[in-house]
Design a protein around this motif. Structure first.
Motif, PDB file in Angstrom:
ATOM      1  N   GLN A 122     -61.585 -19.148 -50.388  1.00 32.26           N
ATOM      2  CA  GLN A 122     -62.761 -18.501 -51.424  1.00 32.26           C
ATOM      3  C   GLN A 122     -63.909 -18.452 -50.666  1.00 32.26           C
ATOM      4  O   GLN A 122     -64.639 -19.599 -50.385  1.00 32.26           O
ATOM      5  CB  GLN A 122     -62.483 -19.337 -52.749  1.00 32.26           C
ATOM      6  N   PRO A 155     -68.091 -17.681 -50.620  1.00 29.74           N
ATOM      7  CA  PRO A 155     -69.213 -17.785 -51.948  1.00 29.74           C
ATOM      8  C   PRO A 155     -69.305 -16.557 -52.728  1.00 29.74           C
ATOM      9  O   PRO A 155     -69.601 -15.531 -52.282  1.00 29.74           O
ATOM     10  CB  PRO A 155     -70.434 -18.042 -50.918  1.00 29.74           C
ATOM     11  N   GLY A 156     -69.188 -16.927 -53.906  1.00 25.70           N
ATOM     12  CA  GLY A 156     -69.332 -15.775 -55.103  1.00 25.70           C
ATOM     13  C   GLY A 156     -68.237 -14.697 -54.881  1.00 25.70           C
ATOM     14  O   GLY A 156     -68.502 -13.738 -55.507  1.00 25.70           O
ATOM     15  N   LYS A 157     -67.234 -14.913 -54.320  1.00 20.02           N
ATOM     16  CA  LYS A 157     -66.090 -13.990 -54.290  1.00 20.02           C
ATOM     17  C   LYS A 157     -64.816 -14.848 -54.683  1.00 20.02           C
ATOM     18  O   LYS A 157     -64.632 -15.894 -55.137  1.00 20.02           O
ATOM     19  CB  LYS A 157     -65.879 -13.542 -52.718  1.00 20.02           C
ATOM     20  N   GLU A 186     -68.079 -13.387 -42.054  1.00 19.62           N
ATOM     21  CA  GLU A 186     -67.153 -13.180 -43.210  1.00 19.62           C
ATOM     22  C   GLU A 186     -66.104 -13.932 -43.417  1.00 19.62           C
ATOM     23  O   GLU A 186     -65.200 -13.982 -44.357  1.00 19.62           O
ATOM     24  CB  GLU A 186     -66.898 -11.700 -43.211  1.00 19.62           C
TER      25      GLU A 186
END
Length: 125
Positions: free
Chosen positions: A38, A40-42, A88
């Motif tokens: 996971q 960050p923010g996704k 990423e």
């Protein structure tokens, strides 16, 4: 069932890390094992899977050719060798398993019965 991830850290782009997941409380060799992450923010993303012996491996397109999943059934440990890391790839990485394999590589919390607490990977210069 207990799953404990380790091996995360800060690495420069292009670098490598090896994640481990120590399993206990179940017959490790009888279970498919999975890595998810996971960012960050996704949302949650399925990364890789490995079946029971003889081990067959599966990868998300985003990591294919760069990551290698493996298992040591003698020591109840799952691994994820990550090479050519990219920014990423920054995420919290989880190992997971489930009571019955259904042939689907889901990316939802409810797709798996057991989870570790995760290990953080940060890819940054």
């Amino acid at each position: 069932v207990q799953l404990v991830e380790s091996g995360g850290g800060l690495v420069q782009p292009g670098g490598s890390l090896r994640l481990s997941c120590a399993a206990s409380g179940f017959t490790f060799s009888n279970f498919w094992m999975y890595w998810l992450r996971q960012a960050p923010g996704k949302g949650l993303e399925w990364v890789s899977a490995i079946n029971t012996e003889p081990s067959t491996t599966f990868y998300a397109d985003s990591v294919k050719g760069r990551f290698t999943i493996s298992r040591d059934n003698a020591n109840d440990t799952l691994y994820l060798q990550m090479n050519s890391l990219r920014p990423e790839d920054t995420a919290l990485y989880y190992c997971a398993t489930r009571e019955e394999d259904n042939g689907r590589f889901g990316s939802a919390w409810w797709d798996y019965d057991y989870w570790g607490e995760g290990t953080e990977v940060i890819v940054s210069a």
